[in-house]
Design an enzyme around this catalytic site. Structure first.
Site, PDB file in Angstrom:
ATOM      1  N   ASP A  71     -20.842 -35.271 -34.795  1.00  0.00           N
ATOM      2  CA  ASP A  71     -22.191 -35.834 -34.891  1.00  0.00           C
ATOM      3  C   ASP A  71     -23.265 -34.790 -35.203  1.00  0.00           C
ATOM      4  OD1 ASP A  71     -21.643 -38.500 -34.553  1.00  0.00           O
ATOM      5  OD2 ASP A  71     -21.871 -38.469 -32.375  1.00  0.00           O
ATOM      6  N   ARG A  96     -21.402 -34.933 -27.172  1.00  0.00           N
ATOM      7  CA  ARG A  96     -22.379 -34.193 -27.971  1.00  0.00           C
ATOM      8  C   ARG A  96     -22.951 -32.975 -27.246  1.00  0.00           C
ATOM      9  NH1 ARG A  96     -26.490 -37.672 -31.455  1.00  0.00           N
ATOM     10  NH2 ARG A  96     -26.456 -35.645 -32.516  1.00  0.00           N
ATOM     11  N   ARG A 142     -31.372 -42.926 -23.562  1.00  0.00           N
ATOM     12  CA  ARG A 142     -30.866 -41.557 -23.631  1.00  0.00           C
ATOM     13  C   ARG A 142     -31.739 -40.613 -22.804  1.00  0.00           C
ATOM     14  NH1 ARG A 142     -27.276 -40.669 -28.000  1.00  0.00           N
ATOM     15  NH2 ARG A 142     -26.097 -42.592 -28.326  1.00  0.00           N
ATOM     16  N   HIS A 171     -32.773 -44.662 -29.596  1.00  0.00           N
ATOM     17  CA  HIS A 171     -33.659 -43.506 -29.715  1.00  0.00           C
ATOM     18  C   HIS A 171     -34.998 -43.964 -30.264  1.00  0.00           C
ATOM     19  CE1 HIS A 171     -30.423 -40.090 -30.053  1.00  0.00           C
ATOM     20  NE2 HIS A 171     -30.959 -40.122 -28.845  1.00  0.00           N
ATOM     21  N   CYS A 267     -32.619 -39.109 -38.529  1.00  0.00           N
ATOM     22  CA  CYS A 267     -31.569 -38.526 -37.681  1.00  0.00           C
ATOM     23  C   CYS A 267     -30.972 -37.264 -38.302  1.00  0.00           C
ATOM     24  CB  CYS A 267     -30.461 -39.553 -37.422  1.00  0.00           C
ATOM     25  SG  CYS A 267     -30.907 -40.838 -36.255  1.00  0.00           S
TER      26      CYS A 267
END
Length: 274
Positions: A71, A96, A142, A171, A267
């Site tokens: 990612d 992550r 998150r 997000h 992103c």
């Protein structure tokens, strides 16, 4: 119709090629490990975005991909940079976690004197959006609300907390985009936010561009603006005319393979604000 032409300003971005991109786990509603990723197509789409930035006069710095971190292409999540100061990320999911150190190492190697290792979970520009007056900060899926205080203390700028309530928009950068940081101008999808946060947004940004459900679902708000050009997913067709009416130049990008990981233009793009 806006009569005064918009002016673009040169930006510096940090990006990471999707050399090792794949979807083998699911940590957001967009990820489905049963759907294969066309890696050559993902690379071509990412390279098109990088080339577009360069053609517009922007500088793109590169973060080396790690085969253990698929990612990493979503470079916006690795840190937040304001006035040359770097607030590192702390990821919510173990898959992550190691990306945070990779980003901090890049900043340390590249001459950034202040790189803060956070105590509380924040996922970089995934949940922090910077305008002239505020740092908008997402929470709910998150980033921790405690990270908002940490960011305010580190940057010395007022941080406005916004509650996300729809898991598709996990997000802030999937539900809101800064169009003109100097003018505190944004676009967002109201239904991604709690009632109280919608009221805050309406008070702060009474003239904001409001996205429809269809354009939000195409990740149309996962966009990057240089003050004039707005790079956004090409499928968010309903945003193009309203952006033009406000004097912006929308540029549609195809990042359909990276959407399989839950991300698009923003992103993939971390802004390095000096």
């Amino acid at each position: 119709m806006r009569l005064t032409p918009r002016e673009a300003s040169p930006r510096r971005y940090l990006m990471c090629p999707p050399t090792h991109f794949k979807v083998t786990y699911s940590i957001n509603p967009w990820m489905d490990p049963t759907k294969p990723v066309d890696l050559p197509l993902a690379l071509a789409q990412w390279e098109d975005l990088q080339a577009r930035y360069v053609s517009l006069g922007h500088t793109v710095e590169l973060l080396d991909p790690d085969p253990a971190l698929p990612d990493m292409v979503f470079a916006a999540n690795g840190a937040t940079v304001v006035d040359g100061r770097v607030l590192g990320a702390k990821f919510a999911y173990p898959e992550r976690t190691d990306e945070a150190a990779a980003h901090r190492d890049w900043f340390s190697r590249n001459g950034y004197p202040e790189v803060w290792v956070p105590e509380h979970v924040n996922e970089g520009e995934g949940d922090f959006a910077v305008t002239a007056s505020w740092i908008l900060a997402g929470r709910g899926f998150r980033s921790s609300p405690l990270a908002h205080h940490e960011a305010q203390e580190f940057f010395g700028r007022p941080v406005i907390g916004l509650e996300l309530v729809d898991p598709r928009y996990y997000h802030l950068d999937t539900a809101l985009s800064v169009l003109d940081a100097e003018g505190d101008e944004v676009m967002y999808y109201p239904d991604a936010f709690s009632a109280g946060s919608r009221a805050v947004l309406a008070r702060l940004f009474p003239d904001a561009l409001l996205a429809t459900e269809g354009d939000a679902a195409a990740l149309g708000l996962n966009a990057v603006s240089d003050g004039r050009h707005v790079l956004l997913p090409q499928a968010a067709v309903g945003l193009f005319a309203p952006l033009r009416e406000r004097g912006f130049e929308p540029l549609g990008m195809d990042l359909s393979e990276l959407l399989k990981g839950g991300g698009s233009v923003k992103c993939c793009t971390q802004e390095l604000r000096s």
